[in-house]
Motif scaffolding. Structure first.
Motif, PDB file in Angstrom:
ATOM      1  N   ASN A   6       0.543  -1.171   0.170  1.00 17.23           N
ATOM      2  CA  ASN A   6      -0.495  -0.050   0.043  1.00 17.23           C
ATOM      3  C   ASN A   6       0.958   1.203   0.296  1.00 17.23           C
ATOM      4  OD1 ASN A   6      -3.236  -1.142   0.069  1.00 17.23           O
ATOM      5  ND2 ASN A   6      -1.617  -2.638   1.369  1.00 17.23           N
ATOM      6  N   ASN A   7       2.177   0.838   0.156  1.00 13.88           N
ATOM      7  CA  ASN A   7       2.730   2.894  -0.052  1.00 13.88           C
ATOM      8  C   ASN A   7       3.132   2.681  -1.433  1.00 13.88           C
ATOM      9  OD1 ASN A   7       3.144   2.424   3.008  1.00 13.88           O
ATOM     10  ND2 ASN A   7       5.231   3.255   3.183  1.00 13.88           N
ATOM     11  N   ALA A   8       3.160   1.865  -2.166  1.00 10.57           N
ATOM     12  CA  ALA A   8       3.236   1.902  -3.772  1.00 10.57           C
ATOM     13  C   ALA A   8       1.705   2.538  -4.658  1.00 10.57           C
ATOM     14  CB  ALA A   8       3.503   0.622  -4.476  1.00 10.57           C
ATOM     15  N   GLY A  69       2.402  13.788  -6.348  1.00 10.18           N
ATOM     16  CA  GLY A  69       2.974  13.924  -5.161  1.00 10.18           C
ATOM     17  C   GLY A  69       4.571  14.674  -6.228  1.00 10.18           C
ATOM     18  N   THR A  70       4.635  13.221  -7.508  1.00 16.12           N
ATOM     19  CA  THR A  70       5.880  13.869  -8.231  1.00 16.12           C
ATOM     20  C   THR A  70       6.195  15.250  -9.419  1.00 16.12           C
ATOM     21  OG1 THR A  70       6.044  11.927  -9.008  1.00 16.12           O
ATOM     22  CG2 THR A  70       7.503  13.075 -10.050  1.00 16.12           C
ATOM     23  N   GLU A  71       5.022  15.861  -9.141  1.00 16.43           N
ATOM     24  CA  GLU A  71       4.848  16.829 -10.125  1.00 16.43           C
ATOM     25  C   GLU A  71       4.731  18.170  -8.885  1.00 16.43           C
ATOM     26  OE1 GLU A  71       1.178  18.174 -12.530  1.00 16.43           O
ATOM     27  OE2 GLU A  71       1.359  20.311 -11.638  1.00 16.43           O
ATOM     28  N   PRO A 104      12.825  10.080  -5.160  1.00 16.08           N
ATOM     29  CA  PRO A 104      13.361  10.968  -6.669  1.00 16.08           C
ATOM     30  C   PRO A 104      12.153  11.382  -6.595  1.00 16.08           C
ATOM     31  CG  PRO A 104      13.438   8.193  -6.199  1.00 16.08           C
ATOM     32  CD  PRO A 104      12.497   8.252  -5.161  1.00 16.08           C
ATOM     33  N   ALA A 105      11.244  11.794  -6.747  1.00 17.48           N
ATOM     34  CA  ALA A 105      10.996  12.978  -6.905  1.00 17.48           C
ATOM     35  C   ALA A 105      11.548  14.107  -6.385  1.00 17.48           C
ATOM     36  CB  ALA A 105       9.304  12.639  -6.729  1.00 17.48           C
ATOM     37  N   VAL A 106      11.702  14.075  -5.340  1.00  9.44           N
ATOM     38  CA  VAL A 106      12.674  15.814  -4.721  1.00  9.44           C
ATOM     39  C   VAL A 106      14.221  15.503  -4.727  1.00  9.44           C
ATOM     40  CG1 VAL A 106      13.389  16.953  -2.443  1.00  9.44           C
ATOM     41  CG2 VAL A 106      11.076  15.959  -2.896  1.00  9.44           C
ATOM     42  N   VAL A 151      12.514  18.764   3.514  1.00  7.23           N
ATOM     43  CA  VAL A 151      12.247  17.261   4.267  1.00  7.23           C
ATOM     44  C   VAL A 151      10.633  16.808   4.565  1.00  7.23           C
ATOM     45  CG1 VAL A 151      12.102  18.955   6.523  1.00  7.23           C
ATOM     46  CG2 VAL A 151      12.949  16.631   6.903  1.00  7.23           C
ATOM     47  N   MET A 152      10.874  14.858   4.023  1.00  6.92           N
ATOM     48  CA  MET A 152       9.631  14.844   3.687  1.00  6.92           C
ATOM     49  C   MET A 152       9.569  14.493   5.582  1.00  6.92           C
ATOM     50  SD  MET A 152      11.472  11.276   2.867  1.00  6.92           S
ATOM     51  CE  MET A 152       9.978   9.957   1.521  1.00  6.92           C
ATOM     52  N   LEU A 153       7.560  14.572   5.693  1.00  2.42           N
ATOM     53  CA  LEU A 153       6.683  13.435   6.919  1.00  2.42           C
ATOM     54  C   LEU A 153       7.205  12.549   6.981  1.00  2.42           C
ATOM     55  CD1 LEU A 153       5.466  14.914   9.056  1.00  2.42           C
ATOM     56  CD2 LEU A 153       3.499  14.429   8.417  1.00  2.42           C
ATOM     57  N   ASN A 155       8.637   8.410   5.587  1.00  2.00           N
ATOM     58  CA  ASN A 155       9.572   7.408   4.080  1.00  2.00           C
ATOM     59  C   ASN A 155       9.040   7.056   4.060  1.00  2.00           C
ATOM     60  OD1 ASN A 155      12.250   5.851   4.162  1.00  2.00           O
ATOM     61  ND2 ASN A 155      12.448   8.195   2.951  1.00  2.00           N
ATOM     62  N   ASN A 156       9.034   6.878   2.933  1.00  2.40           N
ATOM     63  CA  ASN A 156       8.060   5.379   1.977  1.00  2.40           C
ATOM     64  C   ASN A 156       8.548   3.951   2.189  1.00  2.40           C
ATOM     65  OD1 ASN A 156       9.943   7.234   0.295  1.00  2.40           O
ATOM     66  ND2 ASN A 156       9.886   5.713  -1.332  1.00  2.40           N
ATOM     67  N   GLU A 157       9.588   3.837   1.859  1.00  4.42           N
ATOM     68  CA  GLU A 157      10.396   2.560   2.421  1.00  4.42           C
ATOM     69  C   GLU A 157      10.252   2.028   3.903  1.00  4.42           C
ATOM     70  OE1 GLU A 157      14.082   1.757  -0.233  1.00  4.42           O
ATOM     71  OE2 GLU A 157      13.682   3.282  -0.807  1.00  4.42           O
ATOM     72  N   GLY A 182       5.017  14.810   1.958  1.00  3.63           N
ATOM     73  CA  GLY A 182       3.524  14.436   3.123  1.00  3.63           C
ATOM     74  C   GLY A 182       2.898  13.155   2.157  1.00  3.63           C
ATOM     75  N   VAL A 183       3.711  12.868   0.990  1.00  2.00           N
ATOM     76  CA  VAL A 183       2.976  11.851   0.452  1.00  2.00           C
ATOM     77  C   VAL A 183       2.359  10.439   1.534  1.00  2.00           C
ATOM     78  CG1 VAL A 183       3.480  10.266  -1.898  1.00  2.00           C
ATOM     79  CG2 VAL A 183       3.470  12.984  -2.018  1.00  2.00           C
ATOM     80  N   GLN A 184       3.666  10.359   2.047  1.00  2.00           N
ATOM     81  CA  GLN A 184       2.875   9.343   2.853  1.00  2.00           C
ATOM     82  C   GLN A 184       2.552   8.752   3.699  1.00  2.00           C
ATOM     83  OE1 GLN A 184       3.363   6.151   1.370  1.00  2.00           O
ATOM     84  NE2 GLN A 184       4.557   6.394   0.012  1.00  2.00           N
ATOM     85  N   LEU A 203       0.394  16.280  -1.722  1.00  2.00           N
ATOM     86  CA  LEU A 203      -0.525  15.070  -1.196  1.00  2.00           C
ATOM     87  C   LEU A 203      -0.626  14.383  -2.601  1.00  2.00           C
ATOM     88  CD1 LEU A 203      -3.103  16.975   0.311  1.00  2.00           C
ATOM     89  CD2 LEU A 203      -1.338  15.196   1.980  1.00  2.00           C
ATOM     90  N   SER A 204      -0.619  13.081  -2.460  1.00  2.00           N
ATOM     91  CA  SER A 204      -0.533  12.220  -3.869  1.00  2.00           C
ATOM     92  C   SER A 204      -2.858  11.300  -3.882  1.00  2.00           C
ATOM     93  CB  SER A 204      -0.208  11.373  -4.631  1.00  2.00           C
ATOM     94  OG  SER A 204      -0.123  10.263  -5.509  1.00  2.00           O
ATOM     95  N   ALA A 205      -3.587  11.512  -4.688  1.00  2.00           N
ATOM     96  CA  ALA A 205      -4.819  10.661  -4.085  1.00  2.00           C
ATOM     97  C   ALA A 205      -4.636   9.541  -3.714  1.00  2.00           C
ATOM     98  CB  ALA A 205      -5.626  10.952  -4.732  1.00  2.00           C
ATOM     99  N   HIS A 206      -3.831   8.424  -4.731  1.00  2.00           N
ATOM    100  CA  HIS A 206      -3.611   6.823  -5.115  1.00  2.00           C
ATOM    101  C   HIS A 206      -2.970   6.752  -3.545  1.00  2.00           C
ATOM    102  CE1 HIS A 206       0.864   5.818  -6.362  1.00  2.00           C
ATOM    103  NE2 HIS A 206       0.703   7.552  -6.955  1.00  2.00           N
ATOM    104  N   LYS A 207      -2.647   7.085  -3.007  1.00  2.00           N
ATOM    105  CA  LYS A 207      -1.958   6.394  -1.332  1.00  2.00           C
ATOM    106  C   LYS A 207      -2.603   6.706  -0.533  1.00  2.00           C
ATOM    107  CE  LYS A 207       2.852   6.745  -3.708  1.00  2.00           C
ATOM    108  NZ  LYS A 207       3.042   5.669  -3.926  1.00  2.00           N
TER     109      LYS A 207
HETATM  110  C1  LIG Z   1       7.185  10.036  -0.467  1.00  2.00           C
HETATM  111  C2  LIG Z   1       7.077  10.202  -2.014  1.00  2.00           C
HETATM  112  N1  LIG Z   1       6.636  11.091  -2.286  1.00  2.00           N
HETATM  113  C3  LIG Z   1       6.551  11.408  -3.694  1.00  2.00           C
HETATM  114  C4  LIG Z   1       5.700  10.079  -3.918  1.00  2.00           C
HETATM  115  C5  LIG Z   1       5.524  10.993  -5.415  1.00  2.00           C
HETATM  116  O1  LIG Z   1       4.242  10.030  -5.643  1.00  2.00           O
HETATM  117  P1  LIG Z   1       3.047  10.506  -7.238  1.00  2.00           P
HETATM  118  O2  LIG Z   1       3.133   8.354  -7.331  1.00  2.00           O
HETATM  119  O3  LIG Z   1       1.748  10.817  -6.677  1.00  2.00           O
HETATM  120  O4  LIG Z   1       3.710  10.905  -8.124  1.00  2.00           O
HETATM  121  C6  LIG Z   1       6.394   8.723  -3.393  1.00  2.00           C
HETATM  122  C7  LIG Z   1       5.072   7.271  -4.751  1.00  2.00           C
HETATM  123  O5  LIG Z   1       5.376   6.623  -3.756  1.00  2.00           O
HETATM  124  C8  LIG Z   1       6.754   8.987  -2.521  1.00  2.00           C
HETATM  125  O6  LIG Z   1       6.206   8.006  -1.794  1.00  2.00           O
END
Ligand SMILES: Cc1ncc(COP(=O)(O)O)c(C=O)c1O
Length: 378
Positions: A6-8, A69-71, A104-106, A151-153, A155-157, A182-184, A203-207
């Motif tokens: 679900n983090n993907a 979130g990447t944008e 990587p988006a950052v 700085v992220m809030l 971490n995805n991994e 804040g995506v995660q 924010l990214s809705a699909h998360k």
């Molecule tokens: C921490 C974090 N930032 C950014 C992104 C990118 O978000 P998006 O998939 O909406 O481009 C992700 C996606 O895995 C993420 O986990």
């Protein structure tokens, strides 16, 4: 299938799907149109904006919808540098500061825009002090020439929760902007952008059980930044382009539900999963980062001596979806730089699998996932 990835991305819930459907069928108007169909869409977009704003403690006017979130991350970095250039503030010592575990988006955006604007990117290593991230390396990296701190809030991994408010205060003391990925975070930890003290938050809705291809950027009131996209006057001129009405509506409902979700239940299921792994596999496994502040849905597990990618394939054959942090580039698998930056050795990172649960995860799935892991390992 048992979905522990679900983090993907997450499943769209029925409530989100039902809210979106009318805007794909009969209510297809353009929110900028003057007629009734357009007006229905406009009302829905603004209602969703209110919901997203409320979920993170912001005002509606501070929310700009975007594609991902990447944008949002690319924009935050590009905008901070563009603004500094326009204000004549760029000099030979200008720098931006990011953490070593940014997505990587950052990371890639910082590298690209840093090069473009001749601005140094300072990557701050992770140091841990008494079971938490130490802000000291940030204090060392941030100086009077720092334009932006990213700085992220969460971490995805690893699921690590970072002390954003503390780091933001360091940035503010030298007048730097603060972007927080804040995506995660939403649906996993309480989010209040005012308490965090950040200028931008993504924010990214699909998360969080919303649709893919829709995100949002919080920009603090009064912040003067260039537009994300130039063209029409959509999103108050901040991001041109006809709005993704169904996506926005879905994001609004998903954000409202994520903010209200009881994470205690998710954490209890995650703990049951980890306890089950320890009971069945003993010292063949090690749960990473269990003594650090982490999101309630994540379990990063080292399978000692195993190849994580091979194990992932075996788990997939048992019907269990999980993930490793490694990226497949030109046919070769690299070790996750995030796990290395979190202090794991290469062999430990290679044998690590990320299991990520959601509020839709059930106890039965946890039990079946444990069976699948044991069978895959065999
Ligand atoms: C921490 C974090 N930032 C950014 C992104 C990118 O978000 P998006 O998939 O909406 O481009 C992700 C996606 O895995 C993420 O986990």
């Amino acid at each position: 299938m048992i979905y522990f990835d679900n983090n993907a991305t997450t499943a769209v819930t029925p409530a989100v799907f039902d809210a979106m459907l009318p805007f794909l069928k009969e209510q297809y108007g353009n929110p900028s149109s003057i007629h009734q169909l357009g007006n229905q869409a406009r009302v829905a977009v603004e209602q969703a904006r209110g919901r997203v704003a409320k979920a993170i403690g912001a005002r509606s006017s501070e929310i700009t919808f975007c594609a991902s979130g990447t944008e949002a991350g690319n924009f935050a970095i590009a905008a901070a540098l563009q603004q500094a250039k326009l204000a004549g503030k760029l000099n030979a010592d200008s720098n931006i500061v990011i953490t070593a575990i940014e997505h990587p988006a950052v990371k890639a955006a910082a590298a690209w825009f840093g090069k473009l604007y001749d601005v140094t990117v300072r990557v701050v290593p992770m140091h841990f002090d008494n079971g938490a991230v130490s802000p000291a390396p940030f204090a060392d990296a941030i100086d009077a020439n720092t334009l932006l701190v990213s700085v992220m809030l969460a971490n995805n991994e690893s699921g690590l929760i970072l002390p954003v408010a503390e780091i933001a205060a360091l940035a503010k003391s030298v007048g730097a902007l603060v972007y927080c990925d804040g995506v995660q975070a939403l649906g996993k930890v309480p989010v209040d952008v005012k308490k965090l003290g950040v200028d931008m938050f993504s924010l990214s809705a699909h998360k969080f059980h919303g649709p893919k291809g829709i995100g949002a950027l919080f920009c603090k009131r009064g912040l003067k930044l260039p537009a994300m996209l130039h063209g029409g006057s959509q999103e108050s001129g901040r991001r041109a382009g006809t709005e993704n009405t169904p996506g926005i509506v879905g994001m609004g409902v998903a954000a409202e539900r994520a903010a209200a979700c009881d994470t205690v239940v998710i954490a209890a299921l995650r703990d049951t999963f980890e306890q089950g792994l320890r009971e069945r596999l003993g010292d063949k496994i090690h749960v990473n980062f269990a003594d650090l502040p982490r999101t309630p849905n994540i379990s990063s597990v080292q399978f000692k001596g195993a190849d994580g990618n091979l194990l992932l394939i075996m788990m997939d054959q048992q019907g269990l979806c999980a993930s490793t942090g490694s990226a497949c580039s030109s046919g070769s698998l690299s070790v996750s730089p995030v796990l290395l930056a979190m202090g794991l050795r290469e062999a430990e990172a290679k044998g690590t699998i990320r299991f990520s649960l959601s509020r839709l995860t059930t106890r039965d799935e946890v039990d079946r996932a444990l069976d699948a892991v044991v069978a895959a390992l065999k």
